[in-house]
Design a protein around this motif. Structure first.
Motif, PDB file in Angstrom:
ATOM      1  N   UNK A 205       0.825  -1.213   0.000  1.00 22.13           N
ATOM      2  CA  UNK A 205       0.000   0.000   0.000  1.00 22.13           C
ATOM      3  C   UNK A 205       0.859   1.264   0.000  1.00 22.13           C
ATOM      4  N   UNK A 206       0.652   2.105  -1.004  1.00 24.53           N
ATOM      5  CA  UNK A 206       1.419   3.344  -1.116  1.00 24.53           C
ATOM      6  C   UNK A 206       0.476   4.539  -1.110  1.00 24.53           C
ATOM      7  N   UNK A 207       0.751   5.476  -0.220  1.00 27.82           N
ATOM      8  CA  UNK A 207      -0.082   6.678  -0.125  1.00 27.82           C
ATOM      9  C   UNK A 207       0.266   7.642  -1.248  1.00 27.82           C
ATOM     10  N   UNK A 208      -0.763   8.183  -1.848  1.00 24.89           N
ATOM     11  CA  UNK A 208      -0.602   9.266  -2.820  1.00 24.89           C
ATOM     12  C   UNK A 208      -1.404  10.449  -2.296  1.00 24.89           C
ATOM     13  N   UNK A 209      -1.004  11.635  -2.683  1.00 26.99           N
ATOM     14  CA  UNK A 209      -1.683  12.848  -2.262  1.00 26.99           C
ATOM     15  C   UNK A 209      -2.416  13.433  -3.475  1.00 26.99           C
ATOM     16  N   UNK A 210      -3.708  13.703  -3.315  1.00 22.94           N
ATOM     17  CA  UNK A 210      -4.484  14.286  -4.410  1.00 22.94           C
ATOM     18  C   UNK A 210      -4.127  15.763  -4.570  1.00 22.94           C
ATOM     19  N   UNK A 211      -4.596  16.363  -5.640  1.00 16.64           N
ATOM     20  CA  UNK A 211      -4.349  17.792  -5.881  1.00 16.64           C
ATOM     21  C   UNK A 211      -4.917  18.653  -4.761  1.00 16.64           C
ATOM     22  N   UNK A 212      -5.985  18.142  -4.128  1.00 15.17           N
ATOM     23  CA  UNK A 212      -6.590  18.903  -3.029  1.00 15.17           C
ATOM     24  C   UNK A 212      -5.928  18.607  -1.681  1.00 15.17           C
ATOM     25  N   UNK A 213      -4.880  17.739  -1.683  1.00 18.80           N
ATOM     26  CA  UNK A 213      -4.125  17.479  -0.466  1.00 18.80           C
ATOM     27  C   UNK A 213      -4.618  16.317   0.368  1.00 18.80           C
ATOM     28  N   UNK A 214      -5.525  15.494  -0.152  1.00 19.93           N
ATOM     29  CA  UNK A 214      -6.036  14.345   0.601  1.00 19.93           C
ATOM     30  C   UNK A 214      -5.186  13.107   0.343  1.00 19.93           C
ATOM     31  N   UNK A 215      -5.004  12.294   1.403  1.00 19.50           N
ATOM     32  CA  UNK A 215      -4.270  11.047   1.278  1.00 19.50           C
ATOM     33  C   UNK A 215      -5.194   9.983   0.700  1.00 19.50           C
ATOM     34  N   UNK A 216      -4.652   9.174  -0.217  1.00 16.38           N
ATOM     35  CA  UNK A 216      -5.434   8.100  -0.820  1.00 16.38           C
ATOM     36  C   UNK A 216      -4.528   6.920  -1.138  1.00 16.38           C
ATOM     37  N   UNK A 217      -5.070   5.727  -0.981  1.00 14.43           N
ATOM     38  CA  UNK A 217      -4.404   4.507  -1.425  1.00 14.43           C
ATOM     39  C   UNK A 217      -5.360   3.786  -2.357  1.00 14.43           C
ATOM     40  N   UNK A 218      -4.870   3.450  -3.543  1.00 12.64           N
ATOM     41  CA  UNK A 218      -5.586   2.572  -4.464  1.00 12.64           C
ATOM     42  C   UNK A 218      -4.832   1.258  -4.445  1.00 12.64           C
ATOM     43  N   UNK A 219      -5.493   0.188  -4.031  1.00 10.08           N
ATOM     44  CA  UNK A 219      -4.817  -1.092  -3.865  1.00 10.08           C
ATOM     45  C   UNK A 219      -5.727  -2.220  -4.340  1.00 10.08           C
ATOM     46  N   UNK A 220      -5.251  -3.451  -4.156  1.00 12.34           N
ATOM     47  CA  UNK A 220      -5.978  -4.633  -4.585  1.00 12.34           C
ATOM     48  C   UNK A 220      -5.975  -5.656  -3.466  1.00 12.34           C
ATOM     49  N   UNK A 221      -7.114  -6.321  -3.285  1.00  8.49           N
ATOM     50  CA  UNK A 221      -7.234  -7.399  -2.309  1.00  8.49           C
ATOM     51  C   UNK A 221      -7.470  -8.702  -3.067  1.00  8.49           C
ATOM     52  N   UNK A 222      -6.734  -9.749  -2.688  1.00  6.02           N
ATOM     53  CA  UNK A 222      -6.870 -11.073  -3.296  1.00  6.02           C
ATOM     54  C   UNK A 222      -7.727 -11.940  -2.383  1.00  6.02           C
ATOM     55  N   UNK A 223      -8.719 -12.597  -2.974  1.00  5.85           N
ATOM     56  CA  UNK A 223      -9.648 -13.421  -2.203  1.00  5.85           C
ATOM     57  C   UNK A 223      -9.683 -14.817  -2.812  1.00  5.85           C
ATOM     58  N   UNK A 224      -9.354 -15.832  -2.004  1.00  4.61           N
ATOM     59  CA  UNK A 224      -9.388 -17.210  -2.493  1.00  4.61           C
ATOM     60  C   UNK A 224     -10.814 -17.697  -2.668  1.00  4.61           C
ATOM     61  N   UNK A 225     -11.031 -18.434  -3.736  1.00  2.89           N
ATOM     62  CA  UNK A 225     -12.315 -19.115  -3.929  1.00  2.89           C
ATOM     63  C   UNK A 225     -12.289 -20.427  -3.157  1.00  2.89           C
TER      64      UNK A 225
END
Length: 127
Positions: A14-34
């Motif tokens: 997970x890596x934090x990015x800062x939006x143009x408006x200064x908010x912290x956001x993480x876009x990530x992926x979760x793996x779920x076993x069937x």
């Protein structure tokens, strides 16, 4: 009603990015076993994208790493955009409202005051 609850493992660091408006956001992926395996006996997994904002994003980046077990809950969101080829692309992701970290980074467990602050401000809970 639009509620989603998923339990799985972080598929990325997970890596934090800062939006143009200064908010912290993480876009990530979760793996779920069937519950089944493929023809070769390998586990089948589904991968779901999710977005975490603010102090919850900071909490996730600080205390979880790739492969950590987490639980997320939130709402499904859809976005639409035009790619470089001019084609319309649709994607679906989970906008996280709350999360639980089950596997913490080595030697990274929050102290009680930090746990209280994170839980009360961000609806983050821990096991």
């Amino acid at each position: 009603m639009n509620n989603v609850c998923i339990s799985g493992r972080l598929a990325v660091v997970p890596e934090i990015k800062i939006t143009k408006s200064g908010k912290e956001v993480i876009n990530a992926t979760i793996a779920v076993n069937r519950n089944r395996k493929d023809a070769n006996g390998e586990r089948i997994a589904d991968f779901f994208d999710f977005t975490v904002w603010g102090q919850t994003a900071e909490y996730l980046a600080k205390f979880a790493d790739r492969g950590a077990r987490i639980e997320i809950s939130g709402a499904l969101r859809q976005q639409k955009y035009t790619n470089g080829d001019g084609k319309t692309v649709y994607s679906v992701y989970v906008e996280v409202g709350s999360l639980e970290i089950i596997d913490y980074k080595e030697n990274k467990f929050p102290s009680p005051p930090e746990v209280h602050r994170v839980i009360s401000l961000n609806k983050v809970s821990m096991i």
